[in-house]
Design a protein around this motif. Structure first.
Motif, PDB file in Angstrom:
ATOM      1  N   SER A 294       6.717  -3.625   2.830  1.00 13.53           N
ATOM      2  CA  SER A 294       6.777  -2.299   3.342  1.00 13.53           C
ATOM      3  C   SER A 294       6.422  -1.469   2.104  1.00 13.53           C
ATOM      4  O   SER A 294       7.453  -0.091   2.001  1.00 13.53           O
ATOM      5  N   ILE A 295       6.558  -1.856   1.216  1.00 12.50           N
ATOM      6  CA  ILE A 295       6.652  -1.800  -0.078  1.00 12.50           C
ATOM      7  C   ILE A 295       4.775  -1.444  -0.454  1.00 12.50           C
ATOM      8  O   ILE A 295       4.195  -0.149  -1.931  1.00 12.50           O
ATOM      9  N   LEU A 296       4.756  -2.167  -0.126  1.00 12.35           N
ATOM     10  CA  LEU A 296       2.917  -2.827  -1.016  1.00 12.35           C
ATOM     11  C   LEU A 296       2.270  -2.577   0.287  1.00 12.35           C
ATOM     12  O   LEU A 296       2.599  -2.862   1.234  1.00 12.35           O
ATOM     13  N   SER A 297       1.244  -2.110  -0.160  1.00 13.64           N
ATOM     14  CA  SER A 297       0.208  -2.601   1.515  1.00 13.64           C
ATOM     15  C   SER A 297      -1.119  -3.680   1.308  1.00 13.64           C
ATOM     16  O   SER A 297      -0.274  -4.474   0.477  1.00 13.64           O
TER      17      SER A 297
ATOM     18  N   ASP B 183      -3.859  -4.649   2.061  1.00 15.53           N
ATOM     19  CA  ASP B 183      -4.716  -5.258   1.606  1.00 15.53           C
ATOM     20  C   ASP B 183      -4.962  -5.187  -0.096  1.00 15.53           C
ATOM     21  O   ASP B 183      -5.323  -6.245   0.039  1.00 15.53           O
ATOM     22  N   ALA B 184      -3.771  -4.226  -0.265  1.00 18.13           N
ATOM     23  CA  ALA B 184      -3.498  -4.579  -1.882  1.00 18.13           C
ATOM     24  C   ALA B 184      -2.362  -6.395  -1.676  1.00 18.13           C
ATOM     25  O   ALA B 184      -3.115  -6.803  -2.711  1.00 18.13           O
ATOM     26  N   ILE B 185      -1.865  -6.888  -1.298  1.00 21.69           N
ATOM     27  CA  ILE B 185      -1.604  -7.785  -1.512  1.00 21.69           C
ATOM     28  C   ILE B 185      -2.226  -8.874  -0.896  1.00 21.69           C
ATOM     29  O   ILE B 185      -2.820 -10.029  -1.904  1.00 21.69           O
ATOM     30  N   ASP B 186      -3.315  -8.229  -0.232  1.00 16.23           N
ATOM     31  CA  ASP B 186      -4.699  -9.695   0.631  1.00 16.23           C
ATOM     32  C   ASP B 186      -5.219  -9.908  -1.000  1.00 16.23           C
ATOM     33  O   ASP B 186      -5.545 -10.504  -1.374  1.00 16.23           O
ATOM     34  N   SER B 187      -5.603  -8.899  -1.751  1.00 16.28           N
ATOM     35  CA  SER B 187      -6.886  -8.840  -2.544  1.00 16.28           C
ATOM     36  C   SER B 187      -6.399  -9.437  -3.744  1.00 16.28           C
ATOM     37  O   SER B 187      -6.498 -10.068  -4.395  1.00 16.28           O
ATOM     38  N   ALA B 188      -4.431  -9.281  -4.010  1.00 16.79           N
ATOM     39  CA  ALA B 188      -4.260 -10.189  -5.441  1.00 16.79           C
ATOM     40  C   ALA B 188      -4.329 -11.058  -5.405  1.00 16.79           C
ATOM     41  O   ALA B 188      -4.247 -12.444  -6.023  1.00 16.79           O
ATOM     42  N   ILE B 189      -4.147 -11.987  -4.168  1.00 15.44           N
ATOM     43  CA  ILE B 189      -3.275 -12.828  -3.641  1.00 15.44           C
ATOM     44  C   ILE B 189      -5.070 -13.751  -3.694  1.00 15.44           C
ATOM     45  O   ILE B 189      -5.372 -15.051  -4.271  1.00 15.44           O
TER      46      ILE B 189
ATOM     47  N   ASP C  23      -6.963 -13.196  -5.878  1.00 14.72           N
ATOM     48  CA  ASP C  23      -7.528 -12.889  -6.653  1.00 14.72           C
ATOM     49  C   ASP C  23      -7.083 -14.372  -8.081  1.00 14.72           C
ATOM     50  O   ASP C  23      -8.082 -15.220  -9.416  1.00 14.72           O
ATOM     51  N   CYS C  24      -6.125 -15.224  -7.438  1.00 16.27           N
ATOM     52  CA  CYS C  24      -5.266 -16.341  -8.182  1.00 16.27           C
ATOM     53  C   CYS C  24      -4.894 -17.153  -7.518  1.00 16.27           C
ATOM     54  O   CYS C  24      -4.240 -18.266  -7.476  1.00 16.27           O
TER      55      CYS C  24
ATOM     56  N   GLN D  16      -1.156  -5.530 -10.883  1.00 12.88           N
ATOM     57  CA  GLN D  16      -2.469  -4.287 -10.952  1.00 12.88           C
ATOM     58  C   GLN D  16      -2.866  -4.076  -9.588  1.00 12.88           C
ATOM     59  O   GLN D  16      -2.830  -3.523  -8.866  1.00 12.88           O
ATOM     60  N   LEU D  17      -3.368  -4.904  -8.954  1.00 13.83           N
ATOM     61  CA  LEU D  17      -4.041  -4.957  -8.214  1.00 13.83           C
ATOM     62  C   LEU D  17      -3.119  -5.082  -6.727  1.00 13.83           C
ATOM     63  O   LEU D  17      -3.987  -4.541  -5.918  1.00 13.83           O
ATOM     64  N   CYS D  18      -1.451  -5.787  -6.191  1.00 19.63           N
ATOM     65  CA  CYS D  18      -1.368  -5.785  -5.870  1.00 19.63           C
ATOM     66  C   CYS D  18      -1.146  -4.634  -5.631  1.00 19.63           C
ATOM     67  O   CYS D  18      -0.079  -3.068  -4.581  1.00 19.63           O
ATOM     68  N   GLY D  19      -0.814  -3.510  -6.613  1.00 19.66           N
ATOM     69  CA  GLY D  19      -0.234  -2.330  -6.509  1.00 19.66           C
ATOM     70  C   GLY D  19       1.053  -1.759  -7.058  1.00 19.66           C
ATOM     71  O   GLY D  19       1.816  -0.605  -7.073  1.00 19.66           O
ATOM     72  N   LEU D  20       1.420  -2.402  -7.467  1.00 22.41           N
ATOM     73  CA  LEU D  20       2.822  -2.583  -8.250  1.00 22.41           C
ATOM     74  C   LEU D  20       3.283  -1.970  -9.159  1.00 22.41           C
ATOM     75  O   LEU D  20       3.995  -0.917  -9.602  1.00 22.41           O
ATOM     76  N   THR D  21       1.867  -2.289 -10.409  1.00 18.06           N
ATOM     77  CA  THR D  21       2.181  -1.351 -11.255  1.00 18.06           C
ATOM     78  C   THR D  21       2.620   0.490 -11.527  1.00 18.06           C
ATOM     79  O   THR D  21       2.434   0.951 -11.996  1.00 18.06           O
ATOM     80  N   LYS D  22       1.828   0.364  -9.957  1.00 21.85           N
ATOM     81  CA  LYS D  22       1.638   2.351  -9.958  1.00 21.85           C
ATOM     82  C   LYS D  22       3.014   2.951  -8.993  1.00 21.85           C
ATOM     83  O   LYS D  22       2.976   3.564  -8.529  1.00 21.85           O
ATOM     84  N   LYS D  23       3.891   1.670  -8.609  1.00 26.44           N
ATOM     85  CA  LYS D  23       5.361   2.336  -8.491  1.00 26.44           C
ATOM     86  C   LYS D  23       6.273   2.824  -9.028  1.00 26.44           C
ATOM     87  O   LYS D  23       6.326   2.812 -10.550  1.00 26.44           O
ATOM     88  N   SER D  24       7.759   3.580  -8.471  1.00 22.04           N
ATOM     89  CA  SER D  24       8.366   3.853  -9.196  1.00 22.04           C
ATOM     90  C   SER D  24       9.382   2.762  -9.976  1.00 22.04           C
ATOM     91  O   SER D  24       8.904   2.072  -9.220  1.00 22.04           O
ATOM     92  N   PRO D  25      10.339   3.026 -10.773  1.00 24.01           N
ATOM     93  CA  PRO D  25      10.757   1.708 -11.526  1.00 24.01           C
ATOM     94  C   PRO D  25      12.415   1.581 -10.119  1.00 24.01           C
ATOM     95  O   PRO D  25      12.159   0.223 -10.013  1.00 24.01           O
TER      96      PRO D  25
END
Length: 109
Positions: free
Chosen positions: A5-8, A10-16, A18-19, A32-41
């Motif tokens: 509900s916070i991260l997409s 697709d972004a979560i899948d991509s981050a998983i 990758d590692c 960065q890959l899951c998009g968390l660095t672009k989210k609000s505090p």
């Protein structure tokens, strides 16, 4: 509340993906890959609340092992080396656990 509900998804899948290999997890790259660095505090704090499995206000080493599974059920468990490195990278006050402020500082710095 779920992480999707916070991260997409697709972004979560991509981050998983990758590692997937053992000892390939890098917290900064994952965030960065899951998009968390672009989210609000505020969103980062919400994610911390989801990752704090026991609701203690801290993410302890045992919870960190299952970090990836909180994003995707069935993802691998972090190795002991990855878990300790993650903990050391975020645990600014050296109390052996990651607080919400420490987590937020790591994600957003």
């Amino acid at each position: 509340m779920s992480l999707s509900s916070i991260l997409s998804a697709d972004a979560i899948d991509s981050a998983i993906k990758d590692c997937q290999a053992p000892d390939s997890f890098c917290p900064k790259k994952f965030f960065q890959l899951c998009g968390l660095t672009k989210k609000s505090p505020q969103d980062v704090k919400k994610v911390f609340g989801i990752l704090d499995n026991d609701g203690s206000g801290f993410i302890e080493e045992e919870e960190l092992k299952f970090f990836l599974q909180r994003f995707t059920p069935g993802a691998r468990v972090l190795t002991d080396t990855e878990t300790k490195a993650f903990l050391c990278a975020a645990d600014d006050d050296s109390d052996g656990r990651i607080g919400a402020d420490e987590f937020q500082a790591m994600v957003l710095s």
